[in-house]
Design an enzyme around this catalytic site. Structure first.
Site, PDB file in Angstrom:
ATOM      1  N   GLU A 155       0.851  -1.189   0.000  1.00 47.51           N
ATOM      2  CA  GLU A 155       0.000   0.000   0.000  1.00 47.51           C
ATOM      3  C   GLU A 155       0.894   1.249   0.000  1.00 47.51           C
ATOM      4  OE1 GLU A 155      -2.766   0.364   3.262  1.00 47.51           O
ATOM      5  OE2 GLU A 155      -3.773   2.033   2.318  1.00 47.51           O
ATOM      6  N   GLY A 179       3.130   1.738  11.003  1.00 44.03           N
ATOM      7  CA  GLY A 179       2.945   0.975  12.239  1.00 44.03           C
ATOM      8  C   GLY A 179       2.596  -0.470  11.932  1.00 44.03           C
ATOM      9  N   ALA A 180       1.716  -0.655  10.952  1.00 43.75           N
ATOM     10  CA  ALA A 180       1.254  -1.994  10.598  1.00 43.75           C
ATOM     11  C   ALA A 180       0.517  -1.942   9.267  1.00 43.75           C
ATOM     12  CB  ALA A 180       0.318  -2.528  11.675  1.00 43.75           C
ATOM     13  N   GLU A 208      -2.463  -4.162   6.778  1.00 48.72           N
ATOM     14  CA  GLU A 208      -3.524  -5.162   6.872  1.00 48.72           C
ATOM     15  C   GLU A 208      -3.558  -6.204   5.753  1.00 48.72           C
ATOM     16  OE1 GLU A 208      -3.923  -1.868   6.118  1.00 48.72           O
ATOM     17  OE2 GLU A 208      -5.556  -1.570   4.689  1.00 48.72           O
ATOM     18  N   ASN A 209      -2.424  -6.612   5.181  1.00 49.23           N
ATOM     19  CA  ASN A 209      -2.464  -7.618   4.115  1.00 49.23           C
ATOM     20  C   ASN A 209      -3.367  -8.775   4.536  1.00 49.23           C
ATOM     21  OD1 ASN A 209      -0.120  -6.171   3.011  1.00 49.23           O
ATOM     22  ND2 ASN A 209       0.887  -7.072   4.783  1.00 49.23           N
ATOM     23  N   GLU A 236      -5.886  -3.378  12.411  1.00 42.48           N
ATOM     24  CA  GLU A 236      -5.575  -4.127  11.180  1.00 42.48           C
ATOM     25  C   GLU A 236      -6.590  -5.237  10.943  1.00 42.48           C
ATOM     26  OE1 GLU A 236      -3.609  -2.563   9.432  1.00 42.48           O
ATOM     27  OE2 GLU A 236      -2.692  -1.363  11.013  1.00 42.48           O
TER      28      GLU A 236
HETATM   29  N1  BES Z   1      -3.211   0.653   5.866  1.00 46.27           N
HETATM   30  C1  BES Z   1      -2.435   1.209   6.896  1.00 46.27           C
HETATM   31  C2  BES Z   1      -0.966   1.147   6.633  1.00 46.27           C
HETATM   32  C3  BES Z   1      -0.470   2.179   5.649  1.00 46.27           C
HETATM   33  C4  BES Z   1      -0.376   3.490   6.012  1.00 46.27           C
HETATM   34  C5  BES Z   1      -0.082   1.819   4.378  1.00 46.27           C
HETATM   35  C6  BES Z   1       0.090   4.416   5.103  1.00 46.27           C
HETATM   36  C7  BES Z   1       0.375   2.747   3.483  1.00 46.27           C
HETATM   37  C8  BES Z   1       0.463   4.062   3.843  1.00 46.27           C
HETATM   38  C9  BES Z   1      -2.672   0.504   8.230  1.00 46.27           C
HETATM   39  O1  BES Z   1      -3.889  -0.103   8.353  1.00 46.27           O
HETATM   40  C10 BES Z   1      -2.636   1.554   9.279  1.00 46.27           C
HETATM   41  O2  BES Z   1      -3.522   2.342   9.329  1.00 46.27           O
HETATM   42  N2  BES Z   1      -1.604   1.551  10.108  1.00 46.27           N
HETATM   43  C11 BES Z   1      -1.402   2.551  11.115  1.00 46.27           C
HETATM   44  C12 BES Z   1      -1.624   2.016  12.483  1.00 46.27           C
HETATM   45  C13 BES Z   1      -3.035   2.113  12.932  1.00 46.27           C
HETATM   46  C14 BES Z   1      -3.224   1.501  14.293  1.00 46.27           C
HETATM   47  C15 BES Z   1      -3.551   3.512  12.966  1.00 46.27           C
HETATM   48  C16 BES Z   1       0.017   3.017  10.986  1.00 46.27           C
HETATM   49  O3  BES Z   1       0.786   2.361  10.315  1.00 46.27           O
HETATM   50  O4  BES Z   1       0.355   4.028  11.592  1.00 46.27           O
HETATM   51 ZN    ZN Z   2      -5.416   1.262   8.673  1.00 45.68          ZN
END
Ligand code: BES
Ligand code: ZN
Length: 885
Positions: free
Chosen positions: A143, A278-279, A281-282, A315
């Site tokens: 992503e 941070g993470a 969701e694959n 996630e």
């Molecule tokens: N889908 C996002 C990860 C992401 C963020 C991919 C930006 C590409 C660009 C994931 O689900 C997400 O939101 N992660 C957050 C943590 C969450 C607990 C708010 C993150 O990575 O900060």
């Molecule tokens: Zn997210």
């Protein structure tokens, strides 16, 4: 927005893929080599052509395409095709041997790629094994637009297809992908194994994932029979127990809440040592930063543990919101991020009551969303996205925190059962497909019988949010409220757009502060509402439970009436927080003075909740920030005022955990004692030093919740000796939270040579992982020296930053940029900051376009600091004189 660079330079015209061809299935085989940091790939894509064409276009980036062939009809021999590549759009055009009529065809790609070190695409991550030698694993981050780094694909969320993934890896490695393994066979030379995974459901390319490395895992099953595993690098799997237990509960809970069972047979959660976000969701293989997944019960702070719970739940919520139902285009990114963010609180609120998570929601989501959305350089939740290569900056507090808060507001407005019913309708209707915001409103309208579109479009299509001005008059037993709305802008200025919202208003009153006494919907600029059965003199408060995404500004009379019940805590905690946070935000607008804020804060002398103290503390830190700019004497008096306000609570709380306390108490203790220490309260500083020395010398553990505060005191007051001790701790610990806290603390050192040493250590010697380097900036704002050092360092090293983080689009780069400037507080600095980016030779016009919003936001933040100072200079002088310090 900040405008600079060449205004006449044509913006790079962005192009979506042509819509006459769609992928239905991918067969992707990759052989990664962890020694050479490369991979070979062979993929076959089934494509449905819907209009006659002689060209097909797919995304590819940083791939060496060796050949592309077309199979026009099943059984035909593949025919080689010529290609051309557009490196601005990352589009590979495939010239077909002749015009192909609407039909199904297959494309076959042979290619080679790099396992890069930029934390995107198919990338490598480094760690040390038990014996201290360097090891690598490979994993993915696709992503928003990085699947194209791993294989040629239709890399837009609308193109859902099924995927067969096969990985050829060395025998001793574990290979993972979205689905379960269906076969494992030796390669022809017997040196490697070929691991084939089951076919995925229909899904978007950004959700595909693989991981390859020496991994270990723990596992459990959900009630519904899904196999859950937590994977880590060797030696860490036990730290996954907390997340594993939680994720098992979570899948079952969502199965029920959404009324759609999780459709895959397994779901792995894997901790990756280098991870930019941070993470992620694959589907079936969720990737996390180590700190966001792993917990050590005696070492992890409560706050971090609750964050782990939230991230895990976030996630997993995406498995429905985002994976099963996906936005059509990135403009509706909030449809997945806002809902995953809301559901994470719903789950943790219902399943982990010990965290009191809805209290934290107010500060971490509501207040943080409002703080960004109060800027002129904010953006609407539904934001126009032209070039998705430049959309990393949209993953911000608007898309997350504001969307989350707006969802909570709507959930309260419709009631949870109705809200849930609408979401279920939406998920069922659009599963394995794509949706837009309007589709969600339609489902919620169907569930509620109300026009949700009319109610909500103002919140998602306009930027900003309203502040309500309230005044009152009594009429017999009725209270008549006059409510006026206008856009809340942090600088207190005019709204250029005359925005108007439909605002759900709730009212509570002094005689039953825990109930909602009345509900109204404000639709006009100004309206009168009658609240029946309110005695004269009784207080009336809007936004009960602080469930709305708006601020309220009361007449003096209304505010004063509430003070006694704030002092006695008869007013509920969510309302106390909201009131004080609103006041603190109104400070910058110039409509509330610091003296007024201090008056309300002073009536909170008996406050006992962490989050409310947090709001008080934030307001007081504004006072200290201004005082620091005024004079040494003023700063000294301001610190004394703070000590006067915090001392009693500090003495009552002490430093040690008491039995029977809730999880908030230790956090409150850390907050209050840290503030006292920062204000120069000597006994507190000594106590912190003692905690640290007892830890180093006698091994007495420091409570995890007061560890950061302790490190901070050591860094600020302990000179080189303290700094060296922290550095040593950082070097020897294997636990990421402690590493991070030591870094944040060290960056607060008041001594420039030490700060220089830290930056060299982290950035130049690369002793800090790129994903964590931004923490070196975090504490620098606490001294003038630190501010200036960090900014200068950023300017002098921008080229390296851009290179290391993968360009101006990278969110790590953008976060460093913001941290490097946002604590300045003068017009001159605002101009300097902006000019720097206008003139910086390392940036091109596209970069400047990408950075326009983050730069604009930082410039605005600097100006807000300056404004706060100017409008409060004389108020502060008088306040401090009158405070008998
Ligand atoms: N889908 C996002 C990860 C992401 C963020 C991919 C930006 C590409 C660009 C994931 O689900 C997400 O939101 N992660 C957050 C943590 C969450 C607990 C708010 C993150 O990575 O900060
Ligand atoms: Zn997210």
């Amino acid at each position: 927005m900040a405008t600079c660079g060449n205004p006449n330079a044509p913006a790079v015209k962005f192009e979506r893929l042509p819509t006459f061809a769609e992928p239905t299935h991918y067969d992707v085989r990759l052989s990664p080599c962890l020694n050479q940091f490369s991979f070979e790939g062979l993929s076959t894509v089934d494509v449905t052509i819907k209009e006659a064409t002689d060209v097909l276009k797919v995304h590819a980036q940083s791939l060496l395409i060796q050949s592309v062939s077309l199979v026009a009809n099943p059984g035909d021999a593949p025919k080689k095709c010529d290609t051309s590549y557009d490196d601005k759009l990352n589009i590979l055009s495939i010239k077909l041997p002749s015009v192909v009529q609407p039909q199904k065809v297959q494309l076959i790609f042979q290619f080679v790629g790099e396992l890069n070190d930029k934390m995107r695409g198919f990338y490598r991550s480094q760690y040390k094994d038990k014996s201290g030698s360097e090891k690598f694993l490979a994993s993915t981050q696709f992503e928003s637009t990085y699947a194209r780094y791993a294989f040629p694909c239709f890399d837009e969320p609308i193109y859902k297809a099924t995927f067969d993934i096969t990985l050829e890896v060395e025998n001793h490695l574990t290979a993972l992908s979205n689905m379960n393994v269906v076969s494992e066979t030796p390669s022809t030379d017997g040196k490697r194994k070929i691991v084939k995974f089951a076919t995925t459901p229909k899904m978007s390319s950004y959700l595909v994932a693989f991981a390859v490395g020496e991994l270990e895992y723990i596992s459990a099953q959900t009630k519904s029979g899904v196999e859950m595993r937590v994977y880590t690098v060797p030696g860490k799997k036990e730290q996954g127990q907390y997340s594993l237990d939680l994720s098992v509960k979570c899948i079952d809970w969502y199965n029920e809440w959404f009324d759609i069972p999780y459709p895959l047979p397994k779901c792995d959660l894997i901790a990756i040592p280098d991870f930019s976000m941070g993470a992620m969701e694959n589907w079936g293989l969720v990737t996390y930063r180590e700190i966001a997944l792993l917990v050590d019960p005696g070492v992890t702070s409560t706050r971090q543990k609750s964050r782990v719970a939230l991230v895990v739940a976030h996630e997993l919520a995406h498995l429905w919101f985002g994976n099963l139902v996906t936005m059509k285009w990135w403009t509706d990114l909030w449809l997945k991020e806002g809902f995953a963010s809301f559901m994470e609180y719903m789950f943790v609120g219902a399943n982990c009551p010990e965290f009191k998570i809805w209290l934290h929601f107010l500060n971490d989501e509501l207040a943080s969303g409002m703080s960004l959305d109060g800027l002129r350089n904010s953006h609407p939740i539904e934001v126009e996205i032209d070039n998705p290569n430049e959309l990393d900056e949209i993953y911000d507090s608007i898309t997350y925190a504001k969307s989350n808060s707006v969802n909570r507001m709507l959930c309260y407005y419709l009631s949870e059962p109705v809200f849930q019913k609408g979401l279920r309708l939406y998920l069922k209707k659009f599963q394995y497909s794509n949706a837009v915001t309007q589709d969600l409103w339609t489902a919620l309208s169907e569930a509620s019988g109300q026009n949700v579109n009319e109610l909500m479009s103002g919140w998602t299509q306009q930027m900003g949010f309203p502040v309500l001005n309230v005044s009152q008059r009594q009429d017999g037993n009725n209270r008549i409220l006059t409510v006026q709305q206008r856009r809340f802008i942090s600088d207190g200025g005019e709204d250029p757009k005359n925005s108007l919202w439909q605002v759900p208003i709730t009212v509570s009153v002094g005689s039953s502060p825990n109930d909602v006494k009345a509900r109204f919907l404000l639709k006009e600029r100004q309206q009168e509402f009658v609240v029946e059965g309110v005695a004269p003199g009784e207080w009336v408060k809007l936004n009960s439970g602080t469930t709305g995404f708006y601020r309220v500004e009361y007449s003096d009379e209304m505010l004063t009436a509430m003070l006694p019940d704030i002092a006695s805590r008869k007013m509920p905690v969510l309302d106390r927080f909201g009131l004080i946070n609103d006041l603190s935000a109104l400070l910058n607008t110039g409509r509330v003075s610091i003296a007024q804020f201090v008056q309300v804060a002073a009536s909170s002398a008996n406050e006992d909740e962490y989050v409310v103290w947090g709001a008080i503390d934030e307001g007081m830190s504004k006072l200290l920030m201004c005082a620091r700019e005024m004079s040494d004497d003023t700063l000294k008096s301001a610190k004394q005022l703070v000590i006067k306000m915090f001392e009693k609570t500090g003495a009552e709380l002490g430093f040690a955990e008491q039995s029977g306390e809730d999880s908030q108490k230790m956090m409150l203790r850390a907050l209050v004692q840290a503030r006292l220490a920062r204000a120069g309260h000597q006994p507190t500083i000594e106590k912190f030093n003692q905690l640290f020395n007892d830890f180093l010398e006698k091994g007495t553990p420091i409570h995890p919740d007061i560890r950061l505060a302790t490190f901070g005191v050591v860094a600020r007051c302990g000179g080189k000796e303290g700094f060296d001790k922290l550095m040593n701790l950082r070097e020897t610990t294997t636990f990421q939270e402690i590493e991070r806290q030591a870094m944040i603390a060290m960056s607060q050192t008041p001594e420039q040579p030490l700060l220089a040493q830290l930056f060299e250590y982290g950035f130049e010697k690369n002793k800090v992982r790129p994903q964590d380097q931004l923490y070196l900036f975090v504490g620098t704002g606490s001294t003038h020296m630190g501010q200036q050092y960090a900014w200068k360092y950023f300017c002098e090293h921008i080229k390296e930053f851009l290179e290391k983080y993968g360009g101006a689009n990278s969110s790590l780069f953008q976060r460093c940029l913001k941290f490097a400037g946002e604590s300045f507080g003068s017009e001159q600095r605002a101009v300097e900051f902006q000019d720097y980016f206008c003139n910086c030779k390392e940036l091109n016009d596209t970069d400047r376009q990408t950075l326009a919003r983050p730069i604009g936001q930082t410039v605005e933040a600097i100006r807000l600091n300056a404004r706060l100072l100017e409008s409060n200079r004389s108020v502060i002088e008088t306040l401090l004189k009158q405070s008998n310090l």
